[in-house]
Design an enzyme around this catalytic site. Structure first.
Site, PDB file in Angstrom:
ATOM      1  N   ASP A   1       0.835  -1.203   0.000  1.00 45.45           N
ATOM      2  CA  ASP A   1       0.000   0.000   0.000  1.00 45.45           C
ATOM      3  C   ASP A   1       0.873   1.259   0.000  1.00 45.45           C
ATOM      4  OD1 ASP A   1      -2.349   1.405  -0.014  1.00 45.45           O
ATOM      5  OD2 ASP A   1      -2.744   1.176   2.126  1.00 45.45           O
TER       6      ASP A   1
ATOM      7  N   ASN B   1     -10.525  -2.897  -5.832  1.00 42.90           N
ATOM      8  CA  ASN B   1      -9.699  -2.017  -6.684  1.00 42.90           C
ATOM      9  C   ASN B   1     -10.336  -1.774  -8.055  1.00 42.90           C
ATOM     10  OD1 ASN B   1      -6.439  -3.255  -5.552  1.00 42.90           O
ATOM     11  ND2 ASN B   1      -7.675  -1.565  -4.780  1.00 42.90           N
TER      12      ASN B   1
ATOM     13  N   SER C   1      -7.941  -5.345   5.117  1.00 44.24           N
ATOM     14  CA  SER C   1      -8.593  -5.001   3.847  1.00 44.24           C
ATOM     15  C   SER C   1      -8.949  -6.226   2.993  1.00 44.24           C
ATOM     16  CB  SER C   1      -7.702  -4.038   3.037  1.00 44.24           C
ATOM     17  OG  SER C   1      -7.476  -2.871   3.759  1.00 44.24           O
TER      18      SER C   1
ATOM     19  N   ARG D   1      -4.965  -2.414   8.957  1.00 44.34           N
ATOM     20  CA  ARG D   1      -6.092  -3.321   8.710  1.00 44.34           C
ATOM     21  C   ARG D   1      -5.711  -4.313   7.619  1.00 44.34           C
ATOM     22  NH1 ARG D   1      -8.490   1.895   7.124  1.00 44.34           N
ATOM     23  NH2 ARG D   1      -7.918   2.232   4.954  1.00 44.34           N
TER      24      ARG D   1
END
Ligand code: FPP
Length: 227
Positions: A13, A61, A182, A180
């Protein structure tokens, strides 16, 4: 003697923010992210890790602006083979987890070819999550189980997940500052150690890999038991 996790999951990320901070379009961050990945992946295996699972494209995404999705697909198409070439000497078996129907045909072709070419490899595993979501994966496995019309034990159920045949997940690394998962490997993460760093993915160097693996080495893994 350093002991390494057998299976590491990576949530890469921070590409977008890396680019924005430099006044560049977000896509430049993804380009830099792929370059970084190609650079450090061999090092991760050299540090003794046997299996790497990469969160490259989530089911969510695909709801990003069409231009970014399109460019990400082009980036994958250009770099999946390159990534595999970089680790060719390490005898790594390639797999993909996720619903690949959504992916453009050239990406699907590359996946098929890499899976076929590496199917007998035994040195380690590279598992790439593409159009992947853990909730979808669990639901898919439940639906497969229902079709079997018999109660399954844990071992039999895990064989219905995308990760069938892969070792258990020991460590998840997430760059970019969020704490997190995700929707990444929720079932497999049951006993994984979690390592979060503020470093943005394109800045994740070999030194940062060392930090994550040192963190892992210091953990006392009890699997719900006492020492
Ligand atoms: C998250 O950053 C990153 C992605 C959605 C894409 C990650 C994909 C790669 C690095 C390419 C993988 C390539 C191969 C060949 C496997 P973000 O855009 O969410 O960053 P932000 O949170 O800063 O916006």
């Amino acid at each position: 003697m350093k002991y390494s996790p057998e299976h590491v999951g990576i949530i890469m990320d921070g590409n977008g923010r890396w680019a924005t901070k430099r006044g560049l379009p977000r896509m430049m961050g993804h380009n830099a992210g792929v370059k970084r990945l190609i650079k450090i992946l061999p090092y991760i295996y050299e540090r003794g890790v046997k299996c790497v699972s990469l969160y490259a494209f989530s089911t969510e995404n695909k709801f990003r602006p069409a231009e970014e999705v399109d460019n990400l697909m082009k980036l994958l198409s250009k770099n999946l083979q390159k990534l595999s070439d970089e680790i060719a000497d390490k005898d790594i078996k390639f797999s993909v987890m996720g619903d690949t129907d959504f992916l453009p045909s050239d990406v699907r072709e590359t996946i098929k070819a890499l899976t076929e070419q590496t199917k007998h490899k035994q040195g380690g595993y590279l598992n790439v999550a593409l159009n992947y979501g853990a909730q979808d994966e669990i639901l898919r496995a439940v639906n497969l189980a229902v079709k079997k019309r018999k109660e399954l034990n844990k071992q039999e159920f895990s064989e219905l997940l995308y990760t069938a045949g892969l070792p258990a997940l020991d460590l998840i690394i997430r760059t970019g500052g969020e704490k997190r998962l995700s929707n990444f490997m929720l079932y497999q993460a049951a006993y994984a150690e979690l390592y979060f760093t503020d470093i943005l993915w394109p800045d994740f160097t070999e030194k940062e890999v060392d930090k994550a693996l040192d963190f892992y080495e210091k953990r006392n893994r009890r699997f719900g038991r006492v020492d």
